[in-house]
Design an enzyme around this catalytic site. Structure first.
Site, PDB file in Angstrom:
ATOM      1  N   LEU A 128       0.809  -1.171  -0.190  1.00  0.00           N
ATOM      2  CA  LEU A 128       0.018   0.048  -0.060  1.00  0.00           C
ATOM      3  C   LEU A 128       0.908   1.186  -0.027  1.00  0.00           C
ATOM      4  CD1 LEU A 128      -2.652  -1.041   2.584  1.00  0.00           C
ATOM      5  CD2 LEU A 128      -2.902  -0.893   0.320  1.00  0.00           C
ATOM      6  N   ALA A 129       2.114   1.226   0.708  1.00  0.00           N
ATOM      7  CA  ALA A 129       2.941   2.223   0.775  1.00  0.00           C
ATOM      8  C   ALA A 129       4.440   1.770   1.175  1.00  0.00           C
ATOM      9  CB  ALA A 129       2.405   3.391   1.885  1.00  0.00           C
ATOM     10  N   SER A 130       5.299   2.282   0.568  1.00  0.00           N
ATOM     11  CA  SER A 130       6.644   2.184   0.402  1.00  0.00           C
ATOM     12  C   SER A 130       7.530   3.324   1.251  1.00  0.00           C
ATOM     13  CB  SER A 130       7.177   1.418  -0.629  1.00  0.00           C
ATOM     14  OG  SER A 130       8.505   1.226  -0.483  1.00  0.00           O
ATOM     15  N   ALA A 131       8.417   3.016   2.273  1.00  0.00           N
ATOM     16  CA  ALA A 131       8.910   4.175   2.616  1.00  0.00           C
ATOM     17  C   ALA A 131      10.753   3.694   2.877  1.00  0.00           C
ATOM     18  CB  ALA A 131       8.606   4.782   4.059  1.00  0.00           C
ATOM     19  N   SER A 132      11.367   4.492   3.472  1.00  0.00           N
ATOM     20  CA  SER A 132      12.927   4.292   3.648  1.00  0.00           C
ATOM     21  C   SER A 132      13.209   3.204   4.621  1.00  0.00           C
ATOM     22  CB  SER A 132      13.630   5.418   3.844  1.00  0.00           C
ATOM     23  OG  SER A 132      13.212   6.050   5.055  1.00  0.00           O
ATOM     24  N   GLN A 135       7.628  -0.974   4.454  1.00  0.00           N
ATOM     25  CA  GLN A 135       6.444  -0.861   3.699  1.00  0.00           C
ATOM     26  C   GLN A 135       5.324  -1.640   4.183  1.00  0.00           C
ATOM     27  OE1 GLN A 135       8.713  -2.433   0.404  1.00  0.00           O
ATOM     28  NE2 GLN A 135       7.449  -4.538   0.530  1.00  0.00           N
ATOM     29  N   VAL A 136       4.239  -1.129   3.729  1.00  0.00           N
ATOM     30  CA  VAL A 136       2.902  -1.636   4.366  1.00  0.00           C
ATOM     31  C   VAL A 136       2.115  -2.602   3.504  1.00  0.00           C
ATOM     32  CG1 VAL A 136       0.760  -1.130   5.447  1.00  0.00           C
ATOM     33  CG2 VAL A 136       2.961   0.141   5.853  1.00  0.00           C
ATOM     34  N   LYS A 150       3.174  -4.076   8.434  1.00  0.00           N
ATOM     35  CA  LYS A 150       4.261  -3.203   8.211  1.00  0.00           C
ATOM     36  C   LYS A 150       5.389  -4.159   8.291  1.00  0.00           C
ATOM     37  CE  LYS A 150       5.194   0.638  10.557  1.00  0.00           C
ATOM     38  NZ  LYS A 150       5.414   1.881  10.949  1.00  0.00           N
ATOM     39  N   ASP A 285       4.019  12.966  14.459  1.00  0.00           N
ATOM     40  CA  ASP A 285       4.099  13.264  13.078  1.00  0.00           C
ATOM     41  C   ASP A 285       2.657  13.556  12.396  1.00  0.00           C
ATOM     42  OD1 ASP A 285       5.295  13.723  10.478  1.00  0.00           O
ATOM     43  OD2 ASP A 285       5.629  11.658   9.968  1.00  0.00           O
TER      44      ASP A 285
END
Length: 555
Positions: A128-132, A135-136, A150, A285
């Site tokens: 669904l989402a990817s970060a540094s 990812q989820v 996650k 955040d």
């Protein structure tokens, strides 16, 4: 050990090459990291701060997650980073290419000690989402619940630890060779950053953070936190309830589905201020991607990898700063800075006062609806940067939270004022200072602390005398700002004298009471009962003394 040093050396060279490639050779030479042969031309060295910020952002993105996170945190520290650079660092992207599903499967099966099919009916291979950092993925448990899983990137912890070791070494080098690095206590800053990043890498800690915030809203059904499935969570895998609402930034969809944007703004602001002011533990955040809206105008906060925490004393300082800014009381503002222990003998108080007056003229008596708290913070931070005043990390995190929150709220309801929303909490916090339970608790802590000091006093005096006898005492008294120092001494002396007078008066009253009891009659003076009048005077004196101590914020 040797292998680690070689790895650090290899990564250090890689970092150096990235900065050289992005035009920082002149800066590296000035810092004493490279030789003159790498130094840039005058044209490169004369780039303005906006260009420097852009090049720095690109370099940090190329260096990976540790440096991206460092830049994101630095963007909120306007007391340490010039505004032009901070604005550019705010644009740092934390979206990177997803890692293969085969690695996702391997990590989950290793962490949960079983096959994917034992735990999940369904598991989407595309994230669904990817970060540094991770990812989820969307999935469905064997028991039927839809969840968000996650998964942390492979080897990310090892890479981060290598980068942090290099940053610590660099900070030590700069503090030894650069006066500005020592002034800003660069090693302490890197330590704080390292602590924050390591916490973000621990998904079990993130789970505890979300559960702690969830407990704050057990009786507030309109604020929800995703449920954590502990049996499917580890340090590198986190499984939570899947939220399928609307992102708070998607105002078009909110309007199309009939949501009350004004009500949503009020609920988000109230829930965040409650976390900060009442509980001292808050989402660190709250950007639009971490806030969702579901039917019934219910708010969901997600992703608690970054949180903020305020002590009671720091919360009081924050409220005091807000009230001083609101009332345009510059002297009180400087007093709060002094109470926070962020001024030193090198701070030019007169010049600081003049610069704060500029903010006072700009915002004093401004309508609460027109007052943007984030703008005020940024100006105060700019002044702090100018005078090398390093604000506490907690206040820096809180200011960034408020700045982010104001951006979210302004899109939902442009007329919403977070300053206006803070006022009731601020007044409540001020009144709490007079709560007998609060006074007793703080008095007890002070009593215990003073008792410990008194118990250690003979030993400390003995050590001091021995040091003096050896001739090892250096006396360095700076009276550059003697007016403020003497004013504080004057306040202390007056309060001490007042306390002695009150004690003497109380002893006199006790004598009168005992004397009257023995004589069997009430002492009179000009037909007034001395004991009753004295008791009233003593009570008023005590109340005044207590009020002055509480108002100072130093109980």
């Amino acid at each position: 050990m040797l292998k680690r040093k070689m790895k650090n050396a290899q990564r250090s060279q890689e970092i150096l090459n990235v900065f050289l490639k992005n035009g920082f050779s002149h800066v590296l030479f000035r810092l004493g990291i490279t030789d003159r042969k790498f130094s840039a031309t005058d044209e490169e060295a004369d780039l303005n701060l906006y260009h420097v910020g852009k090049k720095l952002r690109i370099a940090l993105e190329q260096l990976g997650p540790t440096f991206v996170k460092f830049g994101q945190i630095a963007s909120g520290r306007r007391d340490l980073v010039p505004e032009e650079i901070a604005v550019e660092l705010e644009q740092l992207q934390d979206h990177v290419e997803a890692f293969p599903f085969v690695e996702v499967r391997e990590i989950i099966e290793h962490q949960l000690a079983g096959t994917m099919e034992e735990f999940f009916q369904e598991f989407d291979e595309e994230p669904l989402a990817s970060a540094s950092i991770g990812q989820v993925h969307r999935a469905r448990l064997i028991s039927g619940e839809l969840v968000a899983v996650k998964v942390q990137r492979p080897n990310i912890q090892r890479q981060v630890e290598t980068d942090l070791a290099i940053l610590h070494d660099l900070a030590s080098f700069l503090e030894k060779n650069m006066a500005w690095a020592k002034t800003y206590r660069l090693r302490d800053l890197i330590y704080e950053f390292s602590h924050s990043l390591r916490e973000e890498l621990d998904y079990q800690l993130e789970a505890r953070n979300s559960e702690r915030v969830a407990r704050q809203f057990t009786k507030v059904p309109e604020i929800q936190i995703p449920y954590v499935y502990d049996e499917y969570s580890t340090r590198t895998v986190l499984t939570t309830e899947l939220i399928t609402g609307i992102k708070v930034s998607n105002t078009k969809q909110l309007d199309a589905e009939g949501y009350d944007r004004q009500l949503l703004a009020e609920r988000i602001a109230d829930s965040m201020l409650s976390q900060v002011m009442e509980h001292g533990f808050f989402h660190g955040d709250p950007h639009p991607g971490n806030i969702f809206v579901t039917s019934g105008n219910v708010i969901y906060f997600i992703d608690f990898g970054m949180v903020g925490q305020l002590s009671k004393e720091m919360t009081y300082h924050f409220i005091s700063l807000m009230f001083a800014l609101r009332k345009g009381n510059i002297e009180r503002l400087i007093d709060v800075f002094s109470d926070m222990d962020i001024l030193d003998e090198n701070t030019n108080i007169a010049a600081l006062y003049r610069d704060l007056q500029i903010i006072q003229r700009k915002y004093y008596e401004a309508s609460l609806n027109d007052l943007k708290l984030g703008d005020v913070f940024m100006e105060v931070f700019s002044i702090a940067y100018r005078y090398r005043i390093r604000l506490p990390n907690e206040i820096a995190i809180l200011s960034k939270v408020i700045l982010t929150l104001e951006g979210v709220l302004s899109k939902l309801d442009p007329s919403f004022s977070i300053m206006k929303a803070i006022e009731p909490y601020g007044k409540k916090m001020m009144l709490r200072q007079f709560d007998p339970r609060y006074l007793v608790e703080n008095s007890w802590h002070s009593l215990v602390k003073n008792a410990e000091i008194i118990a250690e006093l003979p030993s400390d005096i003995k050590k001091a005398v021995k040091t003096i006898q050896k001739g090892k005492v250096d006396l360095d008294v700076g009276l550059k700002e003697s007016t403020i120092i003497f004013r504080r001494f004057d306040k202390i002396a007056n309060r001490l004298s007042f306390s002695i007078v009150l004690l003497a008066f109380s002893i006199l009253m006790v004598g009168l009471i005992i004397g009257s009891a023995i004589a069997g009659q009430t002492a009179m003076f000009f037909r007034l009962p001395l004991i009753e009048v004295g008791a009233l005077i003593a009570t008023l004196l005590f109340a005044y003394l207590l009020f002055s101590i509480v108002r100072s914020g130093r109980i």
